[in-house]
Design an enzyme around this catalytic site. Structure first.
Site, PDB file in Angstrom:
ATOM      1  N   GLY A  12     -35.450  -5.711 -69.238  1.00  0.00           N
ATOM      2  CA  GLY A  12     -35.218  -5.757 -70.687  1.00  0.00           C
ATOM      3  C   GLY A  12     -35.720  -7.070 -71.273  1.00  0.00           C
ATOM      4  O   GLY A  12     -36.403  -7.084 -72.309  1.00  0.00           O
ATOM      5  N   LYS A 182     -42.022   8.497 -56.718  1.00  0.00           N
ATOM      6  CA  LYS A 182     -41.429   7.172 -56.486  1.00  0.00           C
ATOM      7  C   LYS A 182     -40.068   7.331 -55.795  1.00  0.00           C
ATOM      8  O   LYS A 182     -39.716   6.564 -54.896  1.00  0.00           O
ATOM      9  CB  LYS A 182     -41.273   6.443 -57.828  1.00  0.00           C
ATOM     10  N   GLU A 262     -28.411   1.734 -56.660  1.00  0.00           N
ATOM     11  CA  GLU A 262     -28.655   2.929 -57.478  1.00  0.00           C
ATOM     12  C   GLU A 262     -28.771   4.173 -56.576  1.00  0.00           C
ATOM     13  O   GLU A 262     -29.444   5.140 -56.919  1.00  0.00           O
ATOM     14  CB  GLU A 262     -29.918   2.736 -58.322  1.00  0.00           C
TER      15      GLU A 262
END
Ligand code: NAP
Length: 303
Positions: A12, A182, A262
């Site tokens: 970000g 990916k 994740e």
């Protein structure tokens, strides 16, 4: 038009600084008044590039600011994305466009379901950045970002903002294929690198295990309608293992630093997709079980 950027973390911040430097108006969105006060006390974001640190006093606001949002970069982790968008939903304009930077799969659908009126553009990036202090980000690896929208193939007009900002990118007509590929590379490399506690190159000592996983991942991709993403997967995995031999995978780094992974959006998503298709992939399932056990033993969540 302003870009709102939620998540002044690694990616970000990298996007925010480059857009702002190109003259594009940017507003960072921080969790709450406390985070906003801490940011203001720091005087802005510091980006370290080529060893040089520079402070950028970018405009910031908290989630509950009333300003309407038309263009949003969602730059949080996959496991934070749904809650983050739920908090912002009342601020989204009728024609809002979202760019979802999350790795893996699953979080994008959860976000889109929360804000069905918004256009969701999915992204897959090979750029590398990390935080080395509060409000301080190091631009570690130049890379490329693919953007695409499985529901609407025409690119948005604002890709020119990225061009001016020097954010290397391409509009992809098959962004889901890219995200699946990916994800498959990640499933073949990252969990094993955690379990063997090794750099990516260390996996060349486990060729049979890698080959078996690639076979099951290929089957999964083909069953999920991703035949292109499945082709030459094993060769590509071996290439990545060689090319990144000296690196620790992102999942390995997360575990080593005691950070939540994740996994639910990577190997967890792959196993859920297999079960949904009644596909039996015993090695992938066993890898998932071993990984969750390992994470639990290190005090880390499995979701
Ligand atoms: P990060 O450094 O952990 O940053 C995430 C940011 O999101 C944090 O600043 C966090 O705020 C913020 N956040 C989370 N929930 C929020 C909420 N509800 N409201 C406001 N802010 C919120 O993560 P990252 O490394 O940039 O990764 C973002 C995504 O990009 C991940 O899916 C990652 O896999 C992917 N990615 C990263 C890289 C990389 O090199 N970093 C490369 C490719 C892909 P706090 O600071 O307050 O916790």
């Amino acid at each position: 038009m302003s870009w709102h950027i939620l998540g002044a973390g690694s990616l970000g911040s990298l996007w925010a600084v480059r857009l702002a430097r190109a003259g594009v108006p940017v507003r960072l969105i921080l969790r709450d008044a406390e985070r906003l006060a801490a940011y203001q006390a720091a005087g802005g974001l510091t980006l370290v590039e080529h060893g040089q640190a520079r402070l950028y006093p970018l405009a910031a606001q908290s989630v509950d600011d009333p300003e309407p949002i038309r263009r949003l970069l969602l730059a949080c982790k996959a496991y934070d994305a749904e809650a983050a968008i739920a908090g912002l939903a009342p601020r989204l304009a009728a024609d809002a466009e979202l760019v979802l930077l999350q790795n893996g799969l699953g979080s994008q659908d959860a976000v889109a379901a929360r804000v069905p009126q918004a256009r969701c553009i999915l992204a897959s990036s090979t750029e590398g950045a990390y935080r080395d202090g509060a409000w301080r980000v190091v631009f570690a690896g130049h890379g490329h970002t693919w953007l695409g929208d499985p529901h609407q193939l025409a690119p948005p007009a604002w890709l020119g903002d990225l061009e001016r900002a020097g954010i290397a990118h391409d509009w992809s007509l098959d962004i889901l294929g890219r995200l699946w590929r990916k994800l498959a590379l990640n499933c073949a490399i990252n969990p094993l690198s955690v379990l063997y506690d090794c750099r990516n190159g260390g996996l060349s000592e486990h060729p049979a295990e890698v080959a078996t996983l690639c076979g099951e991942l290929r089957e999964l991709l083909q069953t999920c309608g991703q035949a292109d993403a499945a082709s030459d997967l094993h060769e590509d995995v071996l290439r990545v293992i060689q090319a990144t031999a000296a690196n620790y995978s992102s999942m390995h780094q997360d575990v080593a630093q005691g950070r939540r992974t994740e996994v639910a959006y990577l190997l967890g998503y792959a196993c859920r997709a297999a079960r949904r298709h009644r596909l039996v992939l015993p090695h992938l399932e066993a890898l998932h079980a071993r990984l969750l056990e390992y994470l639990a033993a290190h005090g880390l969540p499995s979701h």
